[in-house]
Design an enzyme around this catalytic site. Sequence first.
Site, PDB file in Angstrom:
ATOM      1  N   HIS A 155       1.583   4.630  -0.651  1.00 55.05           N
ATOM      2  CA  HIS A 155       2.118   4.311   0.680  1.00 55.05           C
ATOM      3  C   HIS A 155       2.441   5.597   1.445  1.00 55.05           C
ATOM      4  O   HIS A 155       2.012   5.777   2.593  1.00 55.05           O
ATOM      5  CB  HIS A 155       3.375   3.450   0.525  1.00 55.05           C
ATOM      6  CG  HIS A 155       4.105   3.183   1.807  1.00 55.05           C
ATOM      7  ND1 HIS A 155       4.068   1.965   2.450  1.00 55.05           N
ATOM      8  CD2 HIS A 155       4.924   3.972   2.574  1.00 55.05           C
ATOM      9  CE1 HIS A 155       4.796   2.029   3.555  1.00 55.05           C
ATOM     10  NE2 HIS A 155       5.338   3.231   3.639  1.00 55.05           N
ATOM     11  N   GLU A 156       3.200   6.479   0.819  1.00 53.39           N
ATOM     12  CA  GLU A 156       3.603   7.710   1.497  1.00 53.39           C
ATOM     13  C   GLU A 156       2.422   8.641   1.750  1.00 53.39           C
ATOM     14  O   GLU A 156       2.435   9.420   2.706  1.00 53.39           O
ATOM     15  CB  GLU A 156       4.669   8.438   0.666  1.00 53.39           C
ATOM     16  CG  GLU A 156       5.957   7.645   0.462  1.00 53.39           C
ATOM     17  CD  GLU A 156       6.605   7.208   1.766  1.00 53.39           C
ATOM     18  OE1 GLU A 156       6.413   7.887   2.795  1.00 53.39           O
ATOM     19  OE2 GLU A 156       7.296   6.173   1.764  1.00 53.39           O
ATOM     20  N   HIS A 195       1.089   7.960   5.202  1.00 55.13           N
ATOM     21  CA  HIS A 195       1.845   8.657   6.242  1.00 55.13           C
ATOM     22  C   HIS A 195       1.516  10.150   6.249  1.00 55.13           C
ATOM     23  O   HIS A 195       1.290  10.747   7.304  1.00 55.13           O
ATOM     24  CB  HIS A 195       3.358   8.481   6.004  1.00 55.13           C
ATOM     25  CG  HIS A 195       3.854   7.086   6.207  1.00 55.13           C
ATOM     26  ND1 HIS A 195       3.517   6.324   7.296  1.00 55.13           N
ATOM     27  CD2 HIS A 195       4.695   6.323   5.451  1.00 55.13           C
ATOM     28  CE1 HIS A 195       4.127   5.146   7.212  1.00 55.13           C
ATOM     29  NE2 HIS A 195       4.834   5.127   6.102  1.00 55.13           N
TER      30      HIS A 195
END
Length: 434
Positions: free
Chosen positions: A24-25, A28
């Site tokens: 997920h990170e 980003h």
Amino acid sequence: MTTVMWVVGILLFVLGLLFSIAWHELGHLSTAKLFGIRVPQYMVGFGRTIWSRKRGETEYGLKAIPLGGYIRMIGMFPPGADGRITQRSSSPWRTMIEDAREASYEEIEPGDEDRMFYTRKPWKRVIVMFAGPFMNLILAFVLFLGLFMGIGVRTTVPTIAYVNKCVVTVGQSTDDCPADAPPTPAAVAGLQQGDTFVSFNGIPVTDYKQLQAEIRKAPKQTVPIVVERGGERVTLTATPAENVVQKVDKDGFPVKGETVTAGFLGFAPRQQMQQLTFGESTEQMASMAKSGVSALIALPGKIPGLWHAIVGDDPRPMDSPMGMVGAARLGGDVFEMDLPLSEQLAFMVQLLAGINLSLFLFNMLPLLPLDGGHIAGALWESVRRRWARLFRRPDPGPFDVAKLMPAAYVVAGVFICFTALVMVADLVNPIRLN
């Protein structure tokens, strides 16, 4: 040995969860760097740092509590109205706003004026914030696809696992038949374990859900049945009894606490792992996504049930909200069971895929501090600027998301309380597999 396997199941789940967070990170991080935003930190977990390394301008690390993660981007919020980074006030709400603004400027260095998050165009900020949940959606899709097409799903098939001895109403045991209980129509007709239904009442049988519906429509009717037994087709005759049975929904799943009077043959179907096609897999995933949205909407209504699960003595319902602690326990429980390794791994894959799907849906809520809140802020800024250009008005400038921080703290507080409630319920009255 069972304790060892229970621990193995929990460890596999934790590793899968850590990967999901890191993935997920990474969404980003990669898009932020793509658009030239400086990212001082990339962290998996919360709390005390147990390992970190600096590569280039970013510190990569692992923290002690594996319940989330974050990246730090400089300049998340624009300066205050007077052009300064901070402006103090006696108002506690203003203090919250300016504390958040100050934190986003802590690591500003000379030359970073053009590398701050808020200076990027709204569409770029939307991509950066959407990339994290989107990575969870991609991972969920890949895991579900591998599960459905590779391992398969546990499916109820129109093959007899065993024939019940006597006719009893739903909820009664058939192990010890009452003296006045008649034999089941399946037993009278001569159906046997391993028989696979080919047709019922002249209608070809395609799956168990269809067979179940046909049986329920034929109480007290004498019907022909064709089964495959030992490679040969055998024709039998049966008269389904009229009985009180569990009500099922349109998908064939039992409706809790509801019964109907319908046709009853008296056998238990077999369950087996069955691989799906790509089309069937995508349909299954779409159905699960729809169910996930419905579950998210129904979440506030589950709070009283969670409280009752903590203070009451009743078993916890299977549809009760479950946190990471409960999910980890389920992972341990399934590895403790006497099941084939393929089915244990299938359950673990499905559990992690479901969590990634939930993370996508949850993070898309248009609320700060979630990713969806930042996406909503960037979209609103785009609308304001386009509106100003359309009517030839001055550019309103960046939308100051920092002004929403008081609401963000309230939302975060609600999430923390709910997480704590779920965690306590997972510890004192966990969901158990049957």
